[in-house]
Scaffold this motif. Structure first.
Motif, PDB file in Angstrom:
ATOM      1  N   ARG A  75      39.125  40.386  39.852  1.00  0.00           N
ATOM      2  CA  ARG A  75      39.779  39.960  41.105  1.00  0.00           C
ATOM      3  C   ARG A  75      40.202  38.504  41.040  1.00  0.00           C
ATOM      4  O   ARG A  75      41.250  38.128  41.559  1.00  0.00           O
ATOM      5  N   ASP A  76      39.394  37.642  40.412  1.00  0.00           N
ATOM      6  CA  ASP A  76      39.745  36.219  40.280  1.00  0.00           C
ATOM      7  C   ASP A  76      40.964  36.046  39.385  1.00  0.00           C
ATOM      8  O   ASP A  76      41.799  35.165  39.597  1.00  0.00           O
ATOM      9  N   ALA A  77      41.107  36.900  38.367  1.00  0.00           N
ATOM     10  CA  ALA A  77      42.241  36.813  37.438  1.00  0.00           C
ATOM     11  C   ALA A  77      43.533  37.210  38.133  1.00  0.00           C
ATOM     12  O   ALA A  77      44.603  36.734  37.759  1.00  0.00           O
ATOM     13  N   ASP A  78      43.458  38.067  39.146  1.00  0.00           N
ATOM     14  CA  ASP A  78      44.645  38.501  39.866  1.00  0.00           C
ATOM     15  C   ASP A  78      45.154  37.450  40.842  1.00  0.00           C
ATOM     16  O   ASP A  78      46.292  37.496  41.275  1.00  0.00           O
ATOM     17  N   GLN A  79      44.330  36.498  41.201  1.00  0.00           N
ATOM     18  CA  GLN A  79      44.737  35.513  42.219  1.00  0.00           C
ATOM     19  C   GLN A  79      45.398  34.327  41.615  1.00  0.00           C
ATOM     20  O   GLN A  79      45.470  33.927  40.590  1.00  0.00           O
TER      21      GLN A  79
END
Length: 79
Positions: A75-79
């Motif tokens: 999820r952090d990589a998508d932001q």
């Protein structure tokens, strides 16, 4: 047994098809956390069991934590 097999198949689909990865990871977290909490409750009520079941608890906790870390990283990589 069929439930475990079907969930395992879903996890394998999540590995192969990226669009199912997040749902497969969440289902892994829910299942492993539930198993670990149930086993921990059994430990508290029935006492410490055989080493095999203790190892099972450790592995369930590790898999749940791995799922949490993977989900957060994803999820952090998508932001």
């Amino acid at each position: 047994m069929g439930l475990y097999l079907s969930i395992s198949i879903f996890w394998m689909i999540g590995i192969v098809k990226e669009r199912y990865w997040e749902a497969a990871t969440i289902s892994n977290i829910v299942l492993m956390t539930g198993l670990a909490l149930g086993r921990l409750m059994s430990f508290l009520v029935d006492g410490i069991p055989s080493p095999v079941l203790t190892i099972g608890l450790i592995l369930e906790v590790m898999m749940a934590l791995w799922g949490f870390v993977s989900l957060r990283t994803y999820r952090d990589a998508d932001q």
